[in-house]
Motif scaffolding. Structure first.
Motif, PDB file in Angstrom:
ATOM      1  N   VAL A 156       0.845  -1.185   0.000  1.00  0.00           N
ATOM      2  CA  VAL A 156       0.000   0.000   0.000  1.00  0.00           C
ATOM      3  C   VAL A 156       0.885   1.242   0.000  1.00  0.00           C
ATOM      4  N   ASP A 157       0.501   2.249  -0.760  1.00  0.00           N
ATOM      5  CA  ASP A 157       1.238   3.514  -0.748  1.00  0.00           C
ATOM      6  C   ASP A 157       1.195   4.092   0.674  1.00  0.00           C
ATOM      7  N   VAL A 162      -3.690   4.175  -2.274  1.00  0.00           N
ATOM      8  CA  VAL A 162      -3.358   3.590  -3.567  1.00  0.00           C
ATOM      9  C   VAL A 162      -2.709   2.219  -3.338  1.00  0.00           C
ATOM     10  N   LEU A 163      -3.275   1.212  -3.989  1.00  0.00           N
ATOM     11  CA  LEU A 163      -2.742  -0.140  -3.892  1.00  0.00           C
ATOM     12  C   LEU A 163      -1.691  -0.318  -4.983  1.00  0.00           C
ATOM     13  N   LEU A 164      -0.443  -0.571  -4.559  1.00  0.00           N
ATOM     14  CA  LEU A 164       0.663  -0.612  -5.520  1.00  0.00           C
ATOM     15  C   LEU A 164       0.881  -2.009  -6.104  1.00  0.00           C
ATOM     16  N   TRP A 165       0.720  -3.018  -5.242  1.00  0.00           N
ATOM     17  CA  TRP A 165       0.815  -4.390  -5.708  1.00  0.00           C
ATOM     18  C   TRP A 165      -0.108  -5.227  -4.844  1.00  0.00           C
ATOM     19  N   SER A 166      -0.830  -6.132  -5.457  1.00  0.00           N
ATOM     20  CA  SER A 166      -1.671  -7.027  -4.656  1.00  0.00           C
ATOM     21  C   SER A 166      -1.696  -8.388  -5.320  1.00  0.00           C
ATOM     22  N   PRO A 167      -1.993  -9.434  -4.509  1.00  0.00           N
ATOM     23  CA  PRO A 167      -2.002 -10.784  -5.068  1.00  0.00           C
ATOM     24  C   PRO A 167      -2.984 -10.907  -6.234  1.00  0.00           C
TER      25      PRO A 167
END
Ligand SMILES: [Zn+2]
Length: 413
Positions: A156-157, A162-167
């Motif tokens: 998470v930023d 802002v979600l930067l990377w998620s599964p």
């Protein structure tokens, strides 16, 4: 804009103390408020009058026990002053909870996710529709939703929702401020899920230690086991307040030339200790096989049953997972010092199969050999902790907003 005078700042801080005390205890009398905040009786009177006038708190009168004398007056948050929606994003379901300003759960929607219908671009719209449905079901105007607090696994930023990377969405970035539209203009908060778990645990530990300062630990961590691996750390700052963070533990390097991880790297902790990593070891699938997006729990249950019956490859897979987690925790303790570890998440039901590997892995680090193994506790109900973390964060945010808005109005008056 005019700078705030020091009296205004002090007043704002004192209002914050009063609201925090009410959050902790639900409702308090004037005398209890003064005791718990350390503020003088006159200050408490001025602040409660202010907060009442702005409909942030309200008073409750209870008849005296013997039926005579003055009624007992206590203060509490005014429940209808605002609402929040907590959104929990997990690999298989979405959970939306509508909660009032007093912290009471009013309504909840659980939705099974249909991955194929979701794209990063459409996702905020799906959330907005669910929030609108919740508001409509309780006959609330969209303007009354003050905060939408969202949690997800992943990165998470630190500053923005802002979600930067998620599964699920990989590197597709999602800006959750996009859920705003029309009359729906809430403040949007986004947290890594295990960060919320650590925050809720810190609050729990604080409550248990109240009045017994010596038992409050300097720090603690939450380790969440499942398809992925999450870690949240709560550490007390100089003022004694817990500060919570969620380092990218699951994607720390475990072994060079290890298994392919969902994040695209090689040899992450998750690639050995996440559900898909455990399955890969158990079935001797090549380590560079692209990880499954999601492993149903039932598959893991079958594997665990095999391991408990003594199937050697299954036993080895769980042991390797434990080892990766233990070595990671050992490195963490070397960097951050000794702290109690709370293990949670859907994977705790296989903890019996991972425990030996985990303690062995931890014992390989010098910090642990010197300072000893940290205290380990198993927590079965992760969902309750995530929800408690959402409330803690969102209600605290609403308190701060309410106080600064009230102060702004006083300035204008
Ligand atoms: Zn990774």
């Amino acid at each position: 804009m005019l700078a705030k005078s020091s009296t205004e700042i002090v007043r704002q801080q004192n209002s914050g103390l009063v609201l925090a005390a009410l959050r902790r205890h639900g409702s308090l009398s004037h005398t209890d408020l003064s005791d718990r905040t350390g503020l003088s009786s006159a200050t408490v009177s001025a602040i409660t009058a202010d907060l009442e006038r702005h409909s942030i708190i309200e008073r409750e009168e209870q008849a005296p026990p013997a039926g005579r004398g003055r009624p007992r007056v206590s203060f509490t948050h005014r429940r209808q002053s605002g609402y929040l929606v907590a959104v929990r994003i997990s690999s298989d379901v979405m959970q939306y909870s509508l909660v009032d300003y007093g912290g009471t759960l009013i309504d909840r929607i659980d939705e099974v996710r249909h991955g194929h219908e979701e794209s990063a671009a459409r996702f905020p719209g799906i959330l907005r529709a669910a929030v609108e449905r919740l508001a409509a079901r309780s006959a609330l105007g969209l303007k009354e939703i003050g905060v939408v607090s969202i949690s997800s696994k992943g990165l998470v930023d630190p500053a923005d929702p802002v979600l930067l990377w998620s599964p699920v969405f990989g590197n597709d970035i999602i800006d959750f401020r996009d859920i705003r539209g029309g009359a729906l203009q809430p403040d949007v908060l986004l947290s890594n899920e295990t960060r919320l778990v650590a925050a809720a645990l810190a609050r729990l530990v604080e409550r248990q230690a109240e009045g017994r300062e010596e038992v409050l630990p300097r720090s603690l961590c939450a380790l969440s086991l499942g398809h992925g691996i999450g870690l949240g750390i709560a550490q007390r700052d100089q003022a004694g307040e817990f500060q919570v963070s969620a380092p990218d533990f699951g994607h720390m390097l475990h072994v060079a030339n290890g298994g392919l991880c969902r994040c695209g790297s090689i040899g992450c902790i998750e690639a050995s200790a996440g559900f898909y990593g455990i399955l890969r070891t158990a079935f001797e699938v090549p380590a560079d096989t692209i990880p499954a997006r999601f492993v149903p729990l039932i598959e893991m249950e079958k594997l665990a049953a095999n391991a408990r019956r003594g199937d050697r490859q299954a036993v080895l897979a769980f042991r390797q997972a434990g080892l990766a987690l233990g070595q990671g925790l050992g490195r963490m303790q070397s960097l951050n010092g000794k702290m109690p570890v709370y293990i949670t998440g859907p994977g705790v039901r296989f903890y019996d199969l991972m425990e030996r590997g985990l303690t062995e892995g931890m014992g390989q680090s010098r910090a642990i050999r010197r300072e000893g193994l940290p205290e380990i506790q198993i927590i079965l109900d992760e969902t309750a902790l995530v929800f408690a973390g959402h409330l803690d964060l969102a209600l605290g945010h609403m308190d701060r907003t309410a106080v600064s808005r009230a102060q702004g109005m006083m300035g204008e008056g």
